[in-house]
Write a protein that holds these residues in place. Structure first.
Motif, PDB file in Angstrom:
ATOM      1  N   THR A  43       0.807  -1.218   0.000  1.00 35.76           N
ATOM      2  CA  THR A  43       0.000   0.000   0.000  1.00 35.76           C
ATOM      3  C   THR A  43       0.841   1.270   0.000  1.00 35.76           C
ATOM      4  O   THR A  43       0.311   2.343  -0.238  1.00 35.76           O
ATOM      5  N   ASP A  44       2.123   1.150   0.248  1.00 35.93           N
ATOM      6  CA  ASP A  44       2.958   2.351   0.360  1.00 35.93           C
ATOM      7  C   ASP A  44       4.249   2.225  -0.454  1.00 35.93           C
ATOM      8  O   ASP A  44       5.332   2.411   0.052  1.00 35.93           O
ATOM      9  N   LEU A  45       4.112   1.934  -1.724  1.00 33.37           N
ATOM     10  CA  LEU A  45       5.281   1.766  -2.581  1.00 33.37           C
ATOM     11  C   LEU A  45       5.652   3.104  -3.201  1.00 33.37           C
ATOM     12  O   LEU A  45       4.940   3.641  -4.032  1.00 33.37           O
ATOM     13  N   GLY A  46       6.764   3.633  -2.781  1.00 33.98           N
ATOM     14  CA  GLY A  46       7.248   4.873  -3.369  1.00 33.98           C
ATOM     15  C   GLY A  46       6.857   6.105  -2.592  1.00 33.98           C
ATOM     16  O   GLY A  46       6.269   6.026  -1.518  1.00 33.98           O
ATOM     17  N   PRO A  47       7.171   7.243  -3.170  1.00 32.56           N
ATOM     18  CA  PRO A  47       6.957   8.522  -2.495  1.00 32.56           C
ATOM     19  C   PRO A  47       5.489   8.942  -2.487  1.00 32.56           C
ATOM     20  O   PRO A  47       4.649   8.341  -3.151  1.00 32.56           O
ATOM     21  N   ASP A  48       5.226  10.014  -1.747  1.00 28.74           N
ATOM     22  CA  ASP A  48       3.883  10.579  -1.676  1.00 28.74           C
ATOM     23  C   ASP A  48       3.434  11.130  -3.020  1.00 28.74           C
ATOM     24  O   ASP A  48       2.243  11.219  -3.298  1.00 28.74           O
ATOM     25  N   ARG A  49       4.413  11.525  -3.836  1.00 23.79           N
ATOM     26  CA  ARG A  49       4.099  12.130  -5.135  1.00 23.79           C
ATOM     27  C   ARG A  49       5.112  11.671  -6.169  1.00 23.79           C
ATOM     28  O   ARG A  49       6.309  11.686  -5.919  1.00 23.79           O
ATOM     29  N   LEU A  50       4.602  11.270  -7.327  1.00 25.96           N
ATOM     30  CA  LEU A  50       5.456  10.951  -8.473  1.00 25.96           C
ATOM     31  C   LEU A  50       5.269  12.038  -9.521  1.00 25.96           C
ATOM     32  O   LEU A  50       4.130  12.409  -9.838  1.00 25.96           O
ATOM     33  N   ASP A  51       6.361  12.561 -10.049  1.00 27.09           N
ATOM     34  CA  ASP A  51       6.284  13.558 -11.105  1.00 27.09           C
ATOM     35  C   ASP A  51       5.744  12.918 -12.381  1.00 27.09           C
ATOM     36  O   ASP A  51       5.924  11.713 -12.601  1.00 27.09           O
ATOM     37  N   PRO A  52       5.090  13.701 -13.233  1.00 29.78           N
ATOM     38  CA  PRO A  52       4.637  13.154 -14.511  1.00 29.78           C
ATOM     39  C   PRO A  52       5.815  12.564 -15.288  1.00 29.78           C
ATOM     40  O   PRO A  52       6.817  13.238 -15.519  1.00 29.78           O
ATOM     41  N   ALA A  53       5.691  11.308 -15.638  1.00 28.41           N
ATOM     42  CA  ALA A  53       6.748  10.588 -16.358  1.00 28.41           C
ATOM     43  C   ALA A  53       6.296   9.148 -16.544  1.00 28.41           C
ATOM     44  O   ALA A  53       5.236   8.747 -16.067  1.00 28.41           O
ATOM     45  N   THR A  54       7.140   8.359 -17.209  1.00 30.95           N
ATOM     46  CA  THR A  54       6.908   6.934 -17.355  1.00 30.95           C
ATOM     47  C   THR A  54       7.695   6.194 -16.284  1.00 30.95           C
ATOM     48  O   THR A  54       8.869   6.500 -16.051  1.00 30.95           O
ATOM     49  N   TYR A  55       7.047   5.241 -15.624  1.00 30.16           N
ATOM     50  CA  TYR A  55       7.649   4.445 -14.562  1.00 30.16           C
ATOM     51  C   TYR A  55       7.448   2.968 -14.876  1.00 30.16           C
ATOM     52  O   TYR A  55       6.645   2.618 -15.739  1.00 30.16           O
ATOM     53  N   ARG A  56       8.154   2.125 -14.148  1.00 30.38           N
ATOM     54  CA  ARG A  56       8.011   0.678 -14.299  1.00 30.38           C
ATOM     55  C   ARG A  56       7.882   0.029 -12.931  1.00 30.38           C
ATOM     56  O   ARG A  56       8.585   0.399 -11.988  1.00 30.38           O
ATOM     57  N   LEU A  57       7.007  -0.961 -12.857  1.00 27.23           N
ATOM     58  CA  LEU A  57       6.948  -1.857 -11.705  1.00 27.23           C
ATOM     59  C   LEU A  57       7.533  -3.184 -12.165  1.00 27.23           C
ATOM     60  O   LEU A  57       7.096  -3.752 -13.165  1.00 27.23           O
ATOM     61  N   ARG A  58       8.516  -3.665 -11.443  1.00 31.63           N
ATOM     62  CA  ARG A  58       9.174  -4.937 -11.763  1.00 31.63           C
ATOM     63  C   ARG A  58       8.805  -5.937 -10.671  1.00 31.63           C
ATOM     64  O   ARG A  58       9.179  -5.773  -9.513  1.00 31.63           O
ATOM     65  N   PHE A  59       8.032  -6.958 -11.037  1.00 29.96           N
ATOM     66  CA  PHE A  59       7.568  -7.985 -10.109  1.00 29.96           C
ATOM     67  C   PHE A  59       8.485  -9.199 -10.234  1.00 29.96           C
ATOM     68  O   PHE A  59       8.641  -9.747 -11.325  1.00 29.96           O
ATOM     69  N   ASP A  60       9.064  -9.640  -9.134  1.00 34.90           N
ATOM     70  CA  ASP A  60       9.959 -10.806  -9.149  1.00 34.90           C
ATOM     71  C   ASP A  60       9.116 -12.073  -9.037  1.00 34.90           C
ATOM     72  O   ASP A  60       9.028 -12.705  -7.984  1.00 34.90           O
ATOM     73  N   THR A  61       8.502 -12.456 -10.149  1.00 35.90           N
ATOM     74  CA  THR A  61       7.623 -13.607 -10.166  1.00 35.90           C
ATOM     75  C   THR A  61       8.392 -14.924 -10.134  1.00 35.90           C
ATOM     76  O   THR A  61       7.845 -15.942  -9.712  1.00 35.90           O
ATOM     77  N   GLY A  62       9.647 -14.909 -10.560  1.00 35.51           N
ATOM     78  CA  GLY A  62      10.481 -16.109 -10.487  1.00 35.51           C
ATOM     79  C   GLY A  62      10.744 -16.516  -9.055  1.00 35.51           C
ATOM     80  O   GLY A  62      10.682 -17.702  -8.706  1.00 35.51           O
ATOM     81  N   GLN A  63      11.025 -15.541  -8.210  1.00 32.64           N
ATOM     82  CA  GLN A  63      11.227 -15.795  -6.778  1.00 32.64           C
ATOM     83  C   GLN A  63       9.956 -16.377  -6.168  1.00 32.64           C
ATOM     84  O   GLN A  63       9.992 -17.359  -5.436  1.00 32.64           O
ATOM     85  N   TYR A  64       8.819 -15.779  -6.512  1.00 30.92           N
ATOM     86  CA  TYR A  64       7.543 -16.257  -5.988  1.00 30.92           C
ATOM     87  C   TYR A  64       7.282 -17.698  -6.438  1.00 30.92           C
ATOM     88  O   TYR A  64       6.880 -18.546  -5.636  1.00 30.92           O
ATOM     89  N   ALA A  65       7.526 -17.996  -7.715  1.00 39.09           N
ATOM     90  CA  ALA A  65       7.317 -19.355  -8.233  1.00 39.09           C
ATOM     91  C   ALA A  65       8.204 -20.357  -7.505  1.00 39.09           C
ATOM     92  O   ALA A  65       7.747 -21.443  -7.117  1.00 39.09           O
ATOM     93  N   ALA A  66       9.460 -19.993  -7.299  1.00 37.56           N
ATOM     94  CA  ALA A  66      10.384 -20.898  -6.607  1.00 37.56           C
ATOM     95  C   ALA A  66       9.933 -21.157  -5.172  1.00 37.56           C
ATOM     96  O   ALA A  66       9.977 -22.289  -4.688  1.00 37.56           O
ATOM     97  N   GLU A  67       9.475 -20.110  -4.494  1.00 36.06           N
ATOM     98  CA  GLU A  67       9.061 -20.244  -3.092  1.00 36.06           C
ATOM     99  C   GLU A  67       7.761 -21.029  -2.946  1.00 36.06           C
ATOM    100  O   GLU A  67       7.509 -21.611  -1.898  1.00 36.06           O
ATOM    101  N   THR A  68       6.940 -21.045  -3.984  1.00 35.61           N
ATOM    102  CA  THR A  68       5.659 -21.757  -3.906  1.00 35.61           C
ATOM    103  C   THR A  68       5.704 -23.100  -4.634  1.00 35.61           C
ATOM    104  O   THR A  68       4.688 -23.790  -4.707  1.00 35.61           O
ATOM    105  N   GLY A  69       6.875 -23.440  -5.183  1.00 34.88           N
ATOM    106  CA  GLY A  69       7.013 -24.721  -5.876  1.00 34.88           C
ATOM    107  C   GLY A  69       6.272 -24.775  -7.196  1.00 34.88           C
ATOM    108  O   GLY A  69       5.856 -25.837  -7.637  1.00 34.88           O
ATOM    109  N   THR A  70       6.114 -23.630  -7.820  1.00 36.55           N
ATOM    110  CA  THR A  70       5.406 -23.534  -9.090  1.00 36.55           C
ATOM    111  C   THR A  70       6.408 -23.471 -10.232  1.00 36.55           C
ATOM    112  O   THR A  70       7.443 -22.830 -10.133  1.00 36.55           O
ATOM    113  N   ASP A  71       6.092 -24.128 -11.326  1.00 35.09           N
ATOM    114  CA  ASP A  71       6.941 -24.081 -12.504  1.00 35.09           C
ATOM    115  C   ASP A  71       6.436 -22.967 -13.408  1.00 35.09           C
ATOM    116  O   ASP A  71       5.723 -23.202 -14.378  1.00 35.09           O
TER     117      ASP A  71
END
Length: 106
Positions: A43-71
């Motif tokens: 619920t609190d990722l990043g600052p209170d305000r982001l300037d107008p621009a393009t941003y990226r969210l990078r989700f580490d889904t490989g880590q999640y798959a490994a931890e849950t035993g998912t291929d």
């Protein structure tokens, strides 16, 4: 409250995906990093305000798959989005082993 929040749902299990590392990146590199809680949320990722621009969210889904035993097929999911105003942004990720979906939430 930060300008940005996210939520990851594991659609294969119908449950929140807890422990997924998410990185917020901008032009200057990494701006923030966090992990989803037991409800699959950050619920609190990043600052209170982001300037107008393009941003990226990078989700580490490989880590999640490994931890849950998912291929999983996607070792990471990168979602690029544009900030145009000061409204709160919510960017959810619906995740399965062989696919994903995202949208601008509320």
């Amino acid at each position: 409250m930060s300008h940005l929040s996210t939520h990851v749902l594991d659609t294969a299990t119908g449950r929140p995906a807890s422990g997924v590392t998410v990185t917020l990146e901008g032009r200057g590199g990494v701006l923030a990093r966090g992990s989803t809680d037991a409800d699959g949320r950050i619920t609190d990722l990043g600052p209170d305000r982001l300037d107008p621009a393009t941003y990226r969210l990078r989700f580490d889904t490989g880590q999640y798959a490994a931890e849950t035993g998912t291929d999983g097929f996607f070792p990471e999911v990168v979602v690029a989005f544009v900030v145009r105003d000061t409204d709160h942004l919510h960017v959810p990720l619906l995740l399965s082993p062989f696919g994903y979906s995202t949208y601008r939430g509320s």
